[in-house]
Design an enzyme around this catalytic site. Structure first.
Site, PDB file in Angstrom:
ATOM      1  N   GLU A 166      73.744  80.341  33.486  1.00  0.00           N
ATOM      2  CA  GLU A 166      73.829  79.826  32.120  1.00  0.00           C
ATOM      3  C   GLU A 166      73.318  78.387  31.998  1.00  0.00           C
ATOM      4  OE1 GLU A 166      77.679  78.986  30.428  1.00  0.00           O
ATOM      5  OE2 GLU A 166      78.638  79.291  32.373  1.00  0.00           O
ATOM      6  N   SER A 185      83.400  76.767  26.091  1.00  0.00           N
ATOM      7  CA  SER A 185      82.165  76.233  25.524  1.00  0.00           C
ATOM      8  C   SER A 185      82.433  74.950  24.723  1.00  0.00           C
ATOM      9  CB  SER A 185      81.491  77.311  24.667  1.00  0.00           C
ATOM     10  OG  SER A 185      80.165  76.978  24.378  1.00  0.00           O
ATOM     11  N   HIS A 189      77.282  83.532  29.201  1.00  0.00           N
ATOM     12  CA  HIS A 189      78.084  82.389  28.780  1.00  0.00           C
ATOM     13  C   HIS A 189      79.412  82.875  28.198  1.00  0.00           C
ATOM     14  CE1 HIS A 189      78.948  78.442  27.122  1.00  0.00           C
ATOM     15  NE2 HIS A 189      78.993  78.935  25.895  1.00  0.00           N
TER      16      HIS A 189
END
Length: 358
Positions: free
Chosen positions: A290, A187, A320
């Protein structure tokens, strides 16, 4: 009065376009990427429950109290897991060594955790770093980079850069040259990972042998289609960031600029918008449901077009950064086996190239 307001609006638009200078990257959306066959396993139901718990941990709280609650909840993600690695605190650079039994400490992984640059820690991602140490047969260094809002965005970037340079020549036992280097992150940490690769290339340091990014943020301008199209199918990011879809993008860009103190169109904040030539073999894993899916797709397409060996492997219906739910989630186990195969392929190819050169 109307003419004055119109003039002000036009001036704001002109200044916005001049400051951010966004290149239209919609042409990158033409690429087709295969999604793995199948549907989410039964364990995904429990994962969704944990996602709801994460949201409830900060419900009703605001500001710093909300952030602190989120950080505490994330740090508990790996509690109760039977992890066989040794976890060892490191003062300078600040972080945590994660060493699986028998791991070769001359093989190293720099792991950069996610958490929207404001949460997460080496502790919150121990399930990931423990498994990484096993599959890579390497000592993993989870860097504890400085977080926003207490620190500037660039402070965290600099911490990652310093950690990488240090890791090239230092292992858990002290000074020792690295034989094999991997940079990985998820991320927000995936964004730092991809940005770091470009910085390594440009700085003249020894490049990583390989890189891995889980659901990386690659473009803070939020212009990729899935940033809006996948809000309803993303149980983690949708509830938190879905509301941004109602705000005009120029306002988001200025707000991001104010918070990060760097332009969202800059390569340091949006690796997709930088030079992607001459980068190491990179594996990106993402979910087709996502919000950051097209961040991954666009980065892979642009990197491949510029000659860098980037692969994108996509899972159906996963949350995610589902890899953090190893060993609960079978798809997380599959993801790490995928990483292991990727690293083995990278090493095999490297040995073949060296043999040809000699």
């Amino acid at each position: 009065m109307l003419w004055i307001l119109l003039a002000i609006v036009l001036l704001i638009i002109a200044v916005t376009l001049m400051v951010f200078r966004l290149e239209d990257l919609s042409h990158l959306d033409r690429e087709e990427y295969r999604v793995r066959d199948g549907s989410p396993s039964d364990a995904n139901t429990e994962v969704l429950g944990r996602i709801r718990e994460l949201g409830e941990s900060s419900r009703g709280l605001k500001g710093k109290a909300r952030l602190m609650a989120l950080r505490r909840h994330m740090d508990r993600l790996s509690e109760g897991l039977a992890l066989s690695s040794v976890f060892r605190y490191n003062e300078t650079p600040r972080g945590e060594w994660v060493i699986a039994p028998g791991a070769d400490t001359r093989r190293r992984v720099l792991y950069i955790h996610g958490g929207a640059w404001a949460a997460g820690s080496p502790r919150s991602h121990r399930a990931v770093t423990d498994r990484f140490s096993h599959i890579a047969n390497a000592a993993v260094f989870a860097v504890d980079y400085r977080l926003m809002p207490e620190h500037r965005y660039m402070d965290g970037v600099r911490d990652c850069r310093k950690a990488y340079a240090w890791l090239l020549e230092n292992g858990p036992g002290g000074p020792e040259h690295a034989d094999f280097m991997v940079v990985a992150g998820d991320s927000a940490g995936g964004s730092h990972t991809l940005g770091l690769l470009a910085w390594i290339r440009s700085s003249g340091l020894r490049q990583a042998d390989a890189a891995v990014a889980f659901s990386p943020s690659t473009d803070l301008t939020l212009t990729a289609p899935s940033n809006r199209n996948n809000i309803s199918t993303d149980p983690l990011l949708g509830p938190v960031f879905g509301g941004l879809s109602k705000i005009p993008l120029p306002i988001i860009w200025w707000a991001t600029f104010a918070a990060f103190r760097v332009s969202p169109a800059s390569a340091v904040a949006s690796p997709l918008r930088g030079d992607l030539r001459n980068l190491p073999p990179t594996l990106i894993q993402a979910s087709d449901s996502e919000m950051l899916l097209d961040n991954a797709r666009r980065y892979a397409a642009k990197a491949q077009a510029e000659g860098s060996p980037v692969e994108l492997h996509t899972w159906p219906g996963m949350v995610h950064v589902w890899q953090i739910f190893v060993p609960l989630l079978p798809e997380a186990e599959e993801a790490f086996q995928d990483i292991k195969s990727f690293l083995e392929k990278v090493e095999s190819t490297s040995k073949e190239e060296q043999a040809v050169q000699t």
